[in-house]
Design a protein around this motif. Structure first.
Motif, PDB file in Angstrom:
ATOM      1  N   VAL A 110       0.872  -1.186   0.000  1.00 37.04           N
ATOM      2  CA  VAL A 110       0.000   0.000   0.000  1.00 37.04           C
ATOM      3  C   VAL A 110       0.902   1.226   0.000  1.00 37.04           C
ATOM      4  O   VAL A 110       1.806   1.332   0.818  1.00 37.04           O
ATOM      5  CB  VAL A 110      -0.900   0.032   1.258  1.00 37.04           C
ATOM      6  N   LYS A 117      -2.707   0.455  -4.268  1.00 34.60           N
ATOM      7  CA  LYS A 117      -2.113  -0.852  -3.963  1.00 34.60           C
ATOM      8  C   LYS A 117      -1.514  -1.497  -5.203  1.00 34.60           C
ATOM      9  O   LYS A 117      -2.003  -1.293  -6.312  1.00 34.60           O
ATOM     10  CB  LYS A 117      -3.177  -1.775  -3.382  1.00 34.60           C
ATOM     11  N   TYR A 146       0.412  -4.885   2.813  1.00 31.17           N
ATOM     12  CA  TYR A 146      -1.038  -4.939   2.685  1.00 31.17           C
ATOM     13  C   TYR A 146      -1.519  -6.330   3.057  1.00 31.17           C
ATOM     14  O   TYR A 146      -0.949  -7.326   2.607  1.00 31.17           O
ATOM     15  CB  TYR A 146      -1.450  -4.622   1.240  1.00 31.17           C
TER      16      TYR A 146
END
Length: 152
Positions: A110, A117, A146
């Protein structure tokens, strides 16, 4: 001595993870260097003639020592095993969970501050030459791991 070996194993595992996460890396390339490529024989209808020898590191004994060949063979074996283990442990990924840049890896990074992303392989490659988000051109100030939020 044990600490040194553990350090070496960690570096090898880290290097293998980086190679295997790169969408451009192909194990077939190393197999081809060792003359083990099954792809080559499947494209050829007739056996190779003397004038069209298949390239192999084994034929360059003046430049590549047997020890170096063994290192490449061990590396190929290690990478093959790591690749199989990673494939076996990876859960099926839906299309929306794939990196929107390469579509080869799951989303794993991220961007800060914009929260767009991608996979780590794409962002690492991109950050070598550019500090802007792929999508909105905001200056990337950081990259966080992430993890997909649990389905509700």
């Amino acid at each position: 001595m044990t600490v040194f070996l553990l350090s070496c194993l960690c570096r090898v595992a880290r290097a293998a993870a980086v190679l295997l996460s790169d969408p451009c890396f192909q194990l077939h390339s190393i197999q081809h260097l060792l003359g083990e490529s099954e792809l080559l024989s499947s494209f050829r209808a007739a056996p190779p003639s003397a004038e069209h020898k298949h390239f192999s590191l084994h034929t360059y004994t003046d430049y590549i020592s047997p020890e170096e060949q063994q290192k490449v063979e061990r590396m190929l074996s290690f990478l093959t095993n790591e690749s199989k283990e990673a494939a076996a442990s990876a859960a099926p990924t839906s299309e929306e969970d794939l990196c929107p840049i390469c579509y080869a890896h799951p989303i794993s990074a991220v961007f800060k501050p914009c929260s767009h992303k991608s996979c780590k392989a794409c962002i690492n490659q991109h950050l070598m030459n550019n500090k802007e988000c792929f999508f909105c051109k905001a200056t990337i100030t950081g990259v966080d791991d992430y993890s997909k939020p649990p389905a509700s």
